[in-house]
Design an enzyme around this catalytic site. Sequence first.
Site, PDB file in Angstrom:
ATOM      1  N   SER A  40       0.639  -1.253   0.012  1.00 28.29           N
ATOM      2  CA  SER A  40      -0.047   0.010  -0.144  1.00 28.29           C
ATOM      3  C   SER A  40       0.687   1.125  -0.074  1.00 28.29           C
ATOM      4  O   SER A  40       0.389   2.283  -0.388  1.00 28.29           O
ATOM      5  CB  SER A  40      -1.012  -0.014   1.131  1.00 28.29           C
ATOM      6  OG  SER A  40      -0.256   0.271   2.402  1.00 28.29           O
ATOM      7  N   LYS A  83       0.497   4.296   7.011  1.00 27.60           N
ATOM      8  CA  LYS A  83      -0.346   5.019   5.711  1.00 27.60           C
ATOM      9  C   LYS A  83       0.094   6.550   5.936  1.00 27.60           C
ATOM     10  O   LYS A  83       0.856   7.109   6.761  1.00 27.60           O
ATOM     11  CB  LYS A  83      -1.889   5.232   6.022  1.00 27.60           C
ATOM     12  CG  LYS A  83      -2.378   3.853   6.062  1.00 27.60           C
ATOM     13  CD  LYS A  83      -2.461   2.986   4.532  1.00 27.60           C
ATOM     14  CE  LYS A  83      -3.150   1.906   4.783  1.00 27.60           C
ATOM     15  NZ  LYS A  83      -2.768   0.938   3.439  1.00 27.60           N
TER      16      LYS A  83
END
Length: 156
Positions: A40, A83
């Site tokens: 990600s 993230k």
Amino acid sequence: MFQRAVLGFLSGIGTAIKYVCVTHCVLEYGGDFIVCTGPSMEPTIISNDILFTEHISPRLHRLKKNDIIIAKSPSNPRQHICKRITATEGEKVRHGFTTYVVPKGHIWLEGDNNSNSADSRLYGPIPEGLVRSRAICKVWPFRDITLLTTNHMQHD
């Protein structure tokens, strides 16, 4: 003789306990090393990269847009996610045809690999209380040592 050996042993145990306590406090409240897995955050962070993170910014509520953070997953509290903060409280975020306003005490997270990231586009803004740490630098592999702070990174 026996008493002296026991006292020496207990003194050694006491010293070991002190070092364990200091180490625990440094890792819990100062910073630690994290192994990131998954695609990600590619290309910024590749699976199995090791990051050095600090725990002070989240505790002092000093997280900023573009910081890379480690947080408890809002969908699985046993898992941690890595993230980038793309919006903070009060900011508007457009996703598809919907516009979200990040509520007070929350942040909006997205992976750098937008096509392969489960993030706020899926689960919405997350409470700042789920953030464990802020990434400072990538330390492994050695050939890719990189500062990850917003002063040194540009992200569109």
